[in-house]
Design an enzyme around this catalytic site. Sequence first.
Site, PDB file in Angstrom:
ATOM      1  N   GLY A   1     -23.839 -32.765  -9.664  1.00 15.10           N
ATOM      2  CA  GLY A   1     -24.545 -34.015  -9.957  1.00 15.10           C
ATOM      3  C   GLY A   1     -24.749 -34.814  -8.682  1.00 15.10           C
ATOM      4  O   GLY A   1     -24.781 -34.263  -7.569  1.00 15.10           O
ATOM      5  N   SER A   2     -24.861 -36.104  -8.838  1.00 13.87           N
ATOM      6  CA  SER A   2     -25.177 -36.977  -7.709  1.00 13.87           C
ATOM      7  C   SER A   2     -23.993 -37.088  -6.738  1.00 13.87           C
ATOM      8  O   SER A   2     -22.838 -36.863  -7.118  1.00 13.87           O
ATOM      9  CB  SER A   2     -25.529 -38.372  -8.224  1.00 13.87           C
ATOM     10  OG  SER A   2     -24.432 -38.873  -8.974  1.00 13.87           O
TER      11      SER A   2
ATOM     12  N   GLY B   1     -19.887 -37.221  -7.246  1.00 13.75           N
ATOM     13  CA  GLY B   1     -18.993 -36.315  -6.519  1.00 13.75           C
ATOM     14  C   GLY B   1     -17.917 -37.043  -5.740  1.00 13.75           C
ATOM     15  O   GLY B   1     -16.773 -36.587  -5.652  1.00 13.75           O
TER      16      GLY B   1
ATOM     17  N   GLU C   1     -21.010 -29.797  -6.130  1.00 15.80           N
ATOM     18  CA  GLU C   1     -22.407 -29.416  -5.852  1.00 15.80           C
ATOM     19  C   GLU C   1     -23.241 -30.675  -6.069  1.00 15.80           C
ATOM     20  O   GLU C   1     -23.586 -31.020  -7.189  1.00 15.80           O
ATOM     21  CB  GLU C   1     -22.864 -28.314  -6.818  1.00 15.80           C
ATOM     22  CG  GLU C   1     -22.106 -27.007  -6.684  1.00 15.80           C
ATOM     23  CD  GLU C   1     -22.576 -26.175  -5.505  1.00 15.80           C
ATOM     24  OE1 GLU C   1     -23.567 -26.547  -4.842  1.00 15.80           O
ATOM     25  OE2 GLU C   1     -21.934 -25.141  -5.257  1.00 15.80           O
TER      26      GLU C   1
ATOM     27  N   CYS D   1     -32.112 -30.177  -7.113  1.00 18.72           N
ATOM     28  CA  CYS D   1     -31.275 -30.572  -5.981  1.00 18.72           C
ATOM     29  C   CYS D   1     -31.869 -30.022  -4.688  1.00 18.72           C
ATOM     30  O   CYS D   1     -31.693 -30.591  -3.616  1.00 18.72           O
ATOM     31  CB  CYS D   1     -29.849 -30.080  -6.172  1.00 18.72           C
ATOM     32  SG  CYS D   1     -29.770 -28.328  -6.581  1.00 18.72           S
TER      33      CYS D   1
HETATM   34  P1  NAD Z   1     -25.151 -37.528 -12.409  1.00 15.14           P
HETATM   35  O1  NAD Z   1     -24.271 -37.624 -11.225  1.00 15.14           O
HETATM   36  O2  NAD Z   1     -25.690 -38.776 -13.005  1.00 15.14           O
HETATM   37  O3  NAD Z   1     -24.393 -36.775 -13.609  1.00 15.14           O
HETATM   38  C1  NAD Z   1     -23.928 -35.451 -13.469  1.00 15.14           C
HETATM   39  C2  NAD Z   1     -22.798 -35.209 -14.450  1.00 15.14           C
HETATM   40  O4  NAD Z   1     -21.636 -35.917 -14.023  1.00 15.14           O
HETATM   41  C3  NAD Z   1     -23.063 -35.678 -15.882  1.00 15.14           C
HETATM   42  O5  NAD Z   1     -22.520 -34.735 -16.778  1.00 15.14           O
HETATM   43  C4  NAD Z   1     -22.318 -37.013 -15.951  1.00 15.14           C
HETATM   44  O6  NAD Z   1     -21.922 -37.374 -17.261  1.00 15.14           O
HETATM   45  C5  NAD Z   1     -21.107 -36.704 -15.088  1.00 15.14           C
HETATM   46  N1  NAD Z   1     -20.453 -37.841 -14.437  1.00 15.14           N
HETATM   47  C6  NAD Z   1     -21.033 -38.907 -13.834  1.00 15.14           C
HETATM   48  N2  NAD Z   1     -20.095 -39.684 -13.272  1.00 15.14           N
HETATM   49  C7  NAD Z   1     -18.890 -39.122 -13.528  1.00 15.14           C
HETATM   50  C8  NAD Z   1     -17.550 -39.455 -13.223  1.00 15.14           C
HETATM   51  N3  NAD Z   1     -17.253 -40.552 -12.527  1.00 15.14           N
HETATM   52  N4  NAD Z   1     -16.558 -38.633 -13.636  1.00 15.14           N
HETATM   53  C9  NAD Z   1     -16.848 -37.505 -14.339  1.00 15.14           C
HETATM   54  N5  NAD Z   1     -18.109 -37.137 -14.675  1.00 15.14           N
HETATM   55  C10 NAD Z   1     -19.115 -37.940 -14.262  1.00 15.14           C
HETATM   56  O7  NAD Z   1     -26.363 -36.545 -12.005  1.00 15.14           O
HETATM   57  P2  NAD Z   1     -27.711 -36.206 -12.791  1.00 15.14           P
HETATM   58  O8  NAD Z   1     -28.634 -37.370 -12.740  1.00 15.14           O
HETATM   59  O9  NAD Z   1     -27.406 -35.579 -14.102  1.00 15.14           O
HETATM   60  O10 NAD Z   1     -28.304 -35.025 -11.872  1.00 15.14           O
HETATM   61  C11 NAD Z   1     -29.066 -35.244 -10.715  1.00 15.14           C
HETATM   62  C12 NAD Z   1     -28.225 -35.128  -9.472  1.00 15.14           C
HETATM   63  O11 NAD Z   1     -27.524 -33.881  -9.462  1.00 15.14           O
HETATM   64  C13 NAD Z   1     -29.048 -35.120  -8.206  1.00 15.14           C
HETATM   65  O12 NAD Z   1     -28.392 -35.872  -7.225  1.00 15.14           O
HETATM   66  C14 NAD Z   1     -29.107 -33.646  -7.815  1.00 15.14           C
HETATM   67  O13 NAD Z   1     -29.362 -33.411  -6.459  1.00 15.14           O
HETATM   68  C15 NAD Z   1     -27.739 -33.204  -8.225  1.00 15.14           C
HETATM   69  N6  NAD Z   1     -27.667 -31.765  -8.444  1.00 15.14           N
HETATM   70  C16 NAD Z   1     -27.023 -31.007  -7.510  1.00 15.14           C
HETATM   71  C17 NAD Z   1     -26.987 -29.629  -7.649  1.00 15.14           C
HETATM   72  C18 NAD Z   1     -26.330 -28.769  -6.618  1.00 15.14           C
HETATM   73  O14 NAD Z   1     -26.078 -27.608  -6.924  1.00 15.14           O
HETATM   74  N7  NAD Z   1     -26.058 -29.251  -5.425  1.00 15.14           N
HETATM   75  C19 NAD Z   1     -27.585 -29.031  -8.772  1.00 15.14           C
HETATM   76  C20 NAD Z   1     -28.200 -29.844  -9.717  1.00 15.14           C
HETATM   77  C21 NAD Z   1     -28.237 -31.220  -9.538  1.00 15.14           C
END
Ligand code: NAD
Length: 509
Positions: free
Chosen positions: A241-242, A246, A263, A297
């Site tokens: 995720g973001s 992370g 990731e 991503c």
């Molecule tokens: P996001 O960070 O909003 O959410 C991702 C996941 O994390 C969700 O399931 C969310 O519920 C969970 N989450 C959020 N905060 C948390 C916390 N504090 N503790 C535990 N879980 C938590 O991301 P998004 O909007 O769903 O996805 C887009 C982002 O993901 C972009 O930044 C993109 O670049 C990144 N991404 C990275 C990869 C990679 O492999 N590097 C792949 C796909 C997406």
Amino acid sequence: MTSTALPTTDDLRARALTCLRNIGARAPEGDDLPARTPVTGEPLFGLRAATRADADEAVTAARAAFLTWRTTPAPRRGDLVRRLGELLRDHKGDLADLVTVEAGKIRSEALGEIQEMIDICDFAVGLSRQLYGRTIASERPGHRLAETWHPLGVVGVISAFNFPAAVWSWNTAVALVCGDTVVWKPSELTPLTSLACHHLLARAADETGAPRDVHRLLLGDRAVGERLVDDPRVALVSATGSTRMGREVGQRVAARLGRSLLELGGNNAAIVTPSADLDLAVPSIVFAAAGTAGQRCTTLRRLIVHRDTADTLAERLTEVYGRLPVGDPFDDTTLVGPLISTTALDAMHHALGRVRADGGEVLAGGARRLAASAPAAAYTEPALVRAGEQSGVVREETFAPILYLLTYDTLDEAIALHNDVPQGLSSSIFTRDQREAELFLSAAGSDCGIANVNIGTSGAEIGGAFGGEKDTGGGRESGSDAWKAYMRAATSTVNYSGELTLAQGVSFL
Ligand code: NAD
């Protein structure tokens, strides 16, 4: 261009229900977690989110299943993943439809996402017979020194909305053959796809005699993810995720000395040198920048072009951007589907505002589409932008289709510009000069986890390890030896000499 009229929310709801029924998954029920579709921006169903007690029970069950799964021979564990791959093949169309309904991906990309799951299952089945350790030369006579890889425990998988199925499968297929069990917290934006995947894996478990609890699913928002993050019984938290997410997850897991695999966000660039084949570069750039509506991503966000080529390339890209079909992702002629939400669209417009304020210029696209017919949806033309030299917005990941054009004079300058962002996921160079390509791939070149030549930044194959450096989190998933993150190594010394010989020549007694 805008492709044909959008389907109605009722059509999409019926389509999702048909897919779930074909797969055999339970129809959704509950009211505290809404499933929405970005195709119209409207709610589809109410679902039930996991409670704290559900999360606790899921980890308990997955931990109990681990105790038998870890001693199941790895090739037998591969049988489960082989069956999962077969079921994914059987239900490829239904799963792709769910991805399109929930994440808004165009049909071809949604099918590609399911193909990626099938590919990683094939890879993991092979891996189940190749979890090799090493034998190391011992300094002592009559001793054998060896490394053995063992299963780790419960893996908590937290995934993002933009790859609602593939990222889960990268983690789960590999973790399962490694002897781990998995508790999955998918994005709250894509619960239906995860229900379908979970159901297929449960069916594969039943059919191959694996414990059902090798995999558990927890629907819900970040609060549910936090339960996995803080639970000391979760040996590895694999979070996608973001970068914001992370940072929080990484610190909390580290505080309990757990392992995390992160990731995170990217801010990917391509360098276009004067020798580049523009007929190859233009479609590669457009797919990487506008594909998945800029929501990968690995989306190409910065194009670093030699000053002599910049005008020609900008002209060619402007022409293609002017005819990209935006609209219904189920329509085969559409290339750009919706953004996930109007919040994402607002972030895009905010970034474009900053570009203009910093002296940059929007060369093509950027306008909202279909606002009258679908006010809750977020359709937009991808934007091609000439960025101001000092614009800070270029260094950030805006999760939307904006491609910033930057210019350079020397390759060293281009590489410095390329690496001058906090993220380090994917990168590429377009060139026909081997010296330029080799420099870009060398230690003095791209600082990213993925570095390509004459191919865009997105669309990786599963055979290589996937991940990035710096603010992207440093994790590696999928192919190569990424499996080692899901196991623990034990080093064993066996003395078959009958004599006690201490290492480093130490004498004692
Ligand atoms: P996001 O960070 O909003 O959410 C991702 C996941 O994390 C969700 O399931 C969310 O519920 C969970 N989450 C959020 N905060 C948390 C916390 N504090 N503790 C535990 N879980 C938590 O991301 P998004 O909007 O769903 O996805 C887009 C982002 O993901 C972009 O930044 C993109 O670049 C990144 N991404 C990275 C990869 C990679 O492999 N590097 C792949 C796909 C997406």
